[in-house]
Design a protein around this motif. Sequence first.
Motif, PDB file in Angstrom:
ATOM      1  N   LYS A  39       0.825  -1.219   0.000  1.00 60.81           N
ATOM      2  CA  LYS A  39       0.000   0.000   0.000  1.00 60.81           C
ATOM      3  C   LYS A  39       0.856   1.264   0.000  1.00 60.81           C
ATOM      4  O   LYS A  39       0.361   2.354  -0.257  1.00 60.81           O
ATOM      5  CB  LYS A  39      -0.987   0.002   1.176  1.00 60.81           C
ATOM      6  CG  LYS A  39      -0.381   0.314   2.520  1.00 60.81           C
ATOM      7  CD  LYS A  39      -1.448   0.511   3.569  1.00 60.81           C
ATOM      8  CE  LYS A  39      -0.889   0.727   4.959  1.00 60.81           C
ATOM      9  NZ  LYS A  39       0.277   1.603   5.072  1.00 60.81           N
ATOM     10  N   ASP A  40       2.150   1.122   0.298  1.00 56.19           N
ATOM     11  CA  ASP A  40       3.056   2.274   0.308  1.00 56.19           C
ATOM     12  C   ASP A  40       3.902   2.368  -0.962  1.00 56.19           C
ATOM     13  O   ASP A  40       4.865   3.137  -1.021  1.00 56.19           O
ATOM     14  CB  ASP A  40       3.990   2.196   1.532  1.00 56.19           C
ATOM     15  CG  ASP A  40       3.205   2.288   2.833  1.00 56.19           C
ATOM     16  OD1 ASP A  40       2.204   3.036   2.867  1.00 56.19           O
ATOM     17  OD2 ASP A  40       3.580   1.590   3.800  1.00 56.19           O
ATOM     18  N   ILE A  41       3.561   1.542  -1.943  1.00 57.51           N
ATOM     19  CA  ILE A  41       4.325   1.547  -3.200  1.00 57.51           C
ATOM     20  C   ILE A  41       3.382   1.960  -4.330  1.00 57.51           C
ATOM     21  O   ILE A  41       2.248   1.482  -4.409  1.00 57.51           O
ATOM     22  CB  ILE A  41       4.880   0.140  -3.503  1.00 57.51           C
ATOM     23  CG1 ILE A  41       5.831  -0.305  -2.380  1.00 57.51           C
ATOM     24  CG2 ILE A  41       5.601   0.101  -4.856  1.00 57.51           C
ATOM     25  CD1 ILE A  41       6.103  -1.783  -2.363  1.00 57.51           C
ATOM     26  N   LEU A  42       3.875   2.850  -5.187  1.00 57.47           N
ATOM     27  CA  LEU A  42       3.080   3.268  -6.358  1.00 57.47           C
ATOM     28  C   LEU A  42       3.906   3.025  -7.613  1.00 57.47           C
ATOM     29  O   LEU A  42       5.025   3.525  -7.737  1.00 57.47           O
ATOM     30  CB  LEU A  42       2.732   4.761  -6.263  1.00 57.47           C
ATOM     31  CG  LEU A  42       2.119   5.380  -7.534  1.00 57.47           C
ATOM     32  CD1 LEU A  42       0.750   4.766  -7.846  1.00 57.47           C
ATOM     33  CD2 LEU A  42       1.990   6.898  -7.384  1.00 57.47           C
ATOM     34  N   LEU A  43       3.347   2.259  -8.555  1.00 50.54           N
ATOM     35  CA  LEU A  43       3.975   2.067  -9.863  1.00 50.54           C
ATOM     36  C   LEU A  43       3.195   2.885 -10.885  1.00 50.54           C
ATOM     37  O   LEU A  43       1.962   2.818 -10.931  1.00 50.54           O
ATOM     38  CB  LEU A  43       3.957   0.597 -10.277  1.00 50.54           C
ATOM     39  CG  LEU A  43       4.716  -0.397  -9.385  1.00 50.54           C
ATOM     40  CD1 LEU A  43       4.650  -1.791  -9.998  1.00 50.54           C
ATOM     41  CD2 LEU A  43       6.161   0.021  -9.209  1.00 50.54           C
ATOM     42  N   ILE A  57       1.818  -6.357 -10.755  1.00 48.44           N
ATOM     43  CA  ILE A  57       2.300  -6.361  -9.367  1.00 48.44           C
ATOM     44  C   ILE A  57       1.178  -5.820  -8.485  1.00 48.44           C
ATOM     45  O   ILE A  57       0.549  -4.812  -8.834  1.00 48.44           O
ATOM     46  CB  ILE A  57       3.575  -5.496  -9.221  1.00 48.44           C
ATOM     47  CG1 ILE A  57       4.724  -6.120 -10.024  1.00 48.44           C
ATOM     48  CG2 ILE A  57       3.968  -5.334  -7.744  1.00 48.44           C
ATOM     49  CD1 ILE A  57       6.073  -5.472  -9.840  1.00 48.44           C
ATOM     50  N   ARG A  58       0.942  -6.486  -7.368  1.00 47.18           N
ATOM     51  CA  ARG A  58      -0.149  -6.045  -6.494  1.00 47.18           C
ATOM     52  C   ARG A  58       0.342  -4.920  -5.585  1.00 47.18           C
ATOM     53  O   ARG A  58       1.000  -5.152  -4.571  1.00 47.18           O
ATOM     54  CB  ARG A  58      -0.662  -7.214  -5.639  1.00 47.18           C
ATOM     55  CG  ARG A  58      -1.962  -6.906  -4.903  1.00 47.18           C
ATOM     56  CD  ARG A  58      -2.368  -8.082  -4.041  1.00 47.18           C
ATOM     57  NE  ARG A  58      -1.478  -8.255  -2.909  1.00 47.18           N
ATOM     58  CZ  ARG A  58      -1.630  -7.652  -1.727  1.00 47.18           C
ATOM     59  NH1 ARG A  58      -2.641  -6.852  -1.520  1.00 47.18           N
ATOM     60  NH2 ARG A  58      -0.768  -7.871  -0.750  1.00 47.18           N
ATOM     61  N   CYS A  59       0.099  -3.693  -6.028  1.00 40.68           N
ATOM     62  CA  CYS A  59       0.375  -2.508  -5.206  1.00 40.68           C
ATOM     63  C   CYS A  59      -0.434  -1.382  -5.843  1.00 40.68           C
ATOM     64  O   CYS A  59      -1.266  -1.643  -6.704  1.00 40.68           O
ATOM     65  CB  CYS A  59       1.881  -2.191  -5.162  1.00 40.68           C
ATOM     66  SG  CYS A  59       2.601  -1.760  -6.734  1.00 40.68           S
ATOM     67  N   ARG A  81       4.772  12.086   0.248  1.00 37.23           N
ATOM     68  CA  ARG A  81       6.182  11.684   0.212  1.00 37.23           C
ATOM     69  C   ARG A  81       6.440  10.347   0.885  1.00 37.23           C
ATOM     70  O   ARG A  81       7.519   9.766   0.752  1.00 37.23           O
ATOM     71  CB  ARG A  81       7.070  12.774   0.815  1.00 37.23           C
ATOM     72  CG  ARG A  81       6.779  13.090   2.268  1.00 37.23           C
ATOM     73  CD  ARG A  81       7.748  14.129   2.787  1.00 37.23           C
ATOM     74  NE  ARG A  81       7.415  14.592   4.104  1.00 37.23           N
ATOM     75  CZ  ARG A  81       6.678  15.672   4.354  1.00 37.23           C
ATOM     76  NH1 ARG A  81       6.194  16.402   3.360  1.00 37.23           N
ATOM     77  NH2 ARG A  81       6.425  16.034   5.594  1.00 37.23           N
ATOM     78  N   ASN A  82       5.445   9.828   1.592  1.00 32.89           N
ATOM     79  CA  ASN A  82       5.594   8.519   2.226  1.00 32.89           C
ATOM     80  C   ASN A  82       5.631   7.385   1.184  1.00 32.89           C
ATOM     81  O   ASN A  82       6.139   6.304   1.451  1.00 32.89           O
ATOM     82  CB  ASN A  82       4.425   8.301   3.191  1.00 32.89           C
ATOM     83  CG  ASN A  82       4.491   6.932   3.850  1.00 32.89           C
ATOM     84  OD1 ASN A  82       5.544   6.535   4.343  1.00 32.89           O
ATOM     85  ND2 ASN A  82       3.384   6.208   3.825  1.00 32.89           N
ATOM     86  N   LEU A  83       5.109   7.643  -0.013  1.00 33.03           N
ATOM     87  CA  LEU A  83       5.071   6.594  -1.032  1.00 33.03           C
ATOM     88  C   LEU A  83       6.451   6.343  -1.633  1.00 33.03           C
ATOM     89  O   LEU A  83       7.227   7.284  -1.826  1.00 33.03           O
ATOM     90  CB  LEU A  83       4.155   7.010  -2.190  1.00 33.03           C
ATOM     91  CG  LEU A  83       2.644   7.011  -1.987  1.00 33.03           C
ATOM     92  CD1 LEU A  83       1.980   7.580  -3.251  1.00 33.03           C
ATOM     93  CD2 LEU A  83       2.138   5.600  -1.715  1.00 33.03           C
TER      94      LEU A  83
END
Length: 285
Positions: A39-43, A57-59, A81-83
């Motif tokens: 949940k903290d990763i963004l593609l 990818i599951r995010c 900015r947490n991502l």
Amino acid sequence: MNVSDLQSHDEIAWCPGCGDFGILNAVKKALVKHNRDPKDILLVSGIGQAAKLPHYIRCNCFNGLHGRALPPAVAAKIVNRNLTVIVTTGEGDCYGEGGNHFLHNIRRNVDITVIVHDNHIYGLTKGQASPTTDLGYQTKIQTSGVIVEPFNPLEVAIALGCGFVARGYSADSDHLAELILAGINHRGFSLINVLQPCVSFNHKNTYEWYSKRIYKVDQEADYDVSNKFSAYHKCGEWDDRIPIGIIYKTERTTYEDRSGINEKQPLVDEIINNINIENILDDFI
Ligand SMILES: Cc1ncc(C[n+]2csc(CCOP(=O)(O)OP(=O)(O)O)c2C)c(N)n1
């Protein structure tokens, strides 16, 4: 976290043997080592075969318009900015249609990682020359061979002062995963250009062709990644020997540092009450 936490249920639509599979594996390996909750990763991607990677990818995922991967990625990082924000898209998307965003976001230097799947061809649209196609390569459109000099993304990135410039190879996914992790850990815009065979439309830059030429700069004892001029020279090597690894690395002030946004609460955490959306829309009528 382990790889199964990143498992998406979307059916993969790439050709068997496509270099994109090696990049997908490398991104997953790097994310496992990065060890953040999906949940903290963004593609983020644009359009193309490469640009399908975020589906696999599951995010969090944002799959936008052709050439426009960088603006939403930068915007997402600035407001949240947490991502961990990673762009994963093709060289046509990033250096062709999106070339302007590439130049100016290197200057801007927001803390994102940009992975470019460089198969030297437009894959999705079935084999036209891309910005990096080798001179003389014949396609269905460039029937007498490409007559335009190829774009060298690494040279351009170094010239613009990019603080992390690397080149990987899709068939060496362990090495590529290390580069991706190093790019994520670097503060600022990180570029990882990935050489990727296209088994359907690029009959020149094949696995066999690359395996005869590729070598790792990391294994050269005297290579200095902080030396801009030798790095620039390294990027010029192509036909006989092709270097992979971290080509150039230096610390640079980020957009976040200069703008002072790190001192403030992230915009995404601000609670905004009492907005009358109709008044906002009045401006557009
Ligand atoms: C504005 C716009 N122009 C052109 C296209 C057609 N188009 C879609 S993907 C693509 C190129 C894809 O090449 P690349 O980014 O290298 O990715 P690949 O498919 O090779 O992985 C093009 C020209 C489009 N969708 N939108």
